[in-house]
Design a protein around this motif. Structure first.
Motif, mmCIF file in Angstrom:
data_model
loop_
_atom_site.group_PDB
_atom_site.id
_atom_site.type_symbol
_atom_site.label_atom_id
_atom_site.label_comp_id
_atom_site.label_asym_id
_atom_site.label_seq_id
_atom_site.Cartn_x
_atom_site.Cartn_y
_atom_site.Cartn_z
ATOM 1 N N VAL A 87 0.847 -1.200 0.000
ATOM 2 C CA VAL A 87 0.000 0.000 0.000
ATOM 3 C C VAL A 87 0.882 1.249 0.000
ATOM 4 N N GLY A 88 1.900 1.249 0.842
ATOM 5 C CA GLY A 88 2.792 2.407 0.942
ATOM 6 C C GLY A 88 3.417 2.792 -0.393
ATOM 7 N N THR B 2 2.374 1.933 -3.345
ATOM 8 C CA THR B 2 1.337 2.329 -4.294
ATOM 9 C C THR B 2 0.969 3.792 -4.085
ATOM 10 N N VAL B 3 0.817 4.164 -2.815
ATOM 11 C CA VAL B 3 0.489 5.561 -2.496
ATOM 12 C C VAL B 3 1.626 6.485 -2.944
ATOM 13 N N ALA C 157 1.568 6.561 -6.976
ATOM 14 C CA ALA C 157 0.350 7.031 -7.651
ATOM 15 C C ALA C 157 0.416 8.491 -8.120
ATOM 16 N N GLY D 165 2.863 -0.940 -7.335
ATOM 17 C CA GLY D 165 3.286 0.355 -6.802
ATOM 18 C C GLY D 165 4.783 0.410 -6.575
#
Lengths: 102, 230
Positions: free
Chosen positions: B14-15, B17-18, B21, B109
């Motif tokens: 998630v990290g 990807t954030v 993005a 990500g």
């Protein structure tokens, strides 16, 4: 022009040699496994397991075919663009060197 | 440099990807803007995308006895600035994640950050630095293209070390381990990719001079008879 060709040819030769020479010197002792796969194996050996699987995994030869498709698409487009640019240059009459209007 | 599907812990996935993005969204805007404002450079934009597409599909043998693939993100970053490659590089990774099971969606990500963000920026930075230091176009292209390749693999090693620090030697030990797999193998590939970049730019300087002048890669040719503007 011919000097230009020579330099181009030498560059191509250098690229080929860069990959062919280690391969020849090696004499078939190395496996040439992919680095990505090597890391994945190492992680698995350390007890890490994937928590999500690929939605679609091509089996065996289908995978190499798809890799070839990727390279073919890229190579095709690159060749098309370079061919068009070259065609454009040889189609315009040589006026000023550089021919930059703006 | 592809971290395999599902291997990164969810927090890291998630990290990254954030983190990636905004670059990709900004890159998409940059591509749309470039195509809308300068339709005549669309052809070159296609060439930049095609270069990454080919090079990242080809696995090459290296002196270490393992094989790896180049990235091909350097020329596009030099021609169109790095944001454009954030989108084009991510498209390549998505293609490979969906069709080839190479890389993955959960690691997209992280892989995009290494391949489509850090690589292009490092290559572009090296190119600009070399030009500012007085290097000619082709030596600067070589430095930029080679470094875009190498920086991607160094980033991947760092990402893996962050996610999987060594039980004994910690982050530094894990980084050394992953760099040992990736970085050394990658050096000859980066050199080869740099040479291919030089070859590409040699062709472009002859056949795409107006575009390169507009993109600020080449200075407009001085008008010979009047002998002024240079």
């Amino acid at each position: 022009m011919s000097r230009r060709r020579l330099v181009d040819a030498l560059l191509v030769l250098a690229v080929v040699a860069l990959f062919a020479v280690p391969l020849l010197l090696d004499g078939g002792t190395s496996e040439y496994g992919g680095t990505d796969a090597a890391v994945t194996e190492e992680l698995e050996a350390d007890g890490h397991t994937p928590w999500f699987d690929s939605l679609f995994s091509p089996a065996g030869e289908v995978e190499s075919g798809l890799f070839a498709l990727q390279a073919a698409l890229g190579g095709g487009v690159l060749g098309y663009v370079l061919g068009r640019l070259r065609g454009r240059r040889s189609a315009t009459p040589v006026s000023a060197p550089g021919a930059g209007e703006r | 440099m592809h971290i395999a599907e599902g291997f990164l812990p969810a927090g890291h996935a998630v990290g990254w990807t954030v983190a990636a993005a905004p670059f990709v969204v900004h890159g998409a805007r940059a591509v749309v803007k470039e195509v809308r404002e300068n339709p005549e450079t669309t052809l070159l934009l296609g060439a930049a995308g095609a270069f990454t597409f080919v090079l990242s599909a080809i696995k090459l043998p290296s002196v270490t006895g393992s094989s790896s693939h180049p990235t091909g993100t350097g020329p596009g970053a030099i021609l169109f600035r790095p944001p454009v490659m954030a989108l084009l590089g991510t498209v390549v990774l998505l293609f490979q994640a969906l069709l080839l099971a190479h890389g993955g969606l959960t690691t997209l990500g992280a892989n995009a950050f290494a391949f489509a963000v850090v690589g292009p920026w490092a290559g572009y930075g090296a190119y600009r630095l070399a030009r500012a230091a007085g290097a000619g176009l082709l030596p600067a292209v070589f430095a930029g293209v080679a470094l875009a390749d190498l920086a991607t693999y160094v980033t991947t090693s760092l990402q893996l070390a962050l996610a999987f620090p060594d039980a004994g030697s910690g982050l530094a030990g894990a980084l050394a381990k992953f760099l040992g797999v990736f970085a050394v193998t990658q050096v000859p590939l980066a050199i080869g990719e740099g040479l291919l970049g030089v070859l590409l730019f040699r062709v472009l300087t002859v056949n795409a001079r107006p575009e390169l002048e507009r993109l600020g890669i080449l200075r407009p040719a001085p008008v010979v008879p009047a002998g002024g503007a240079a």
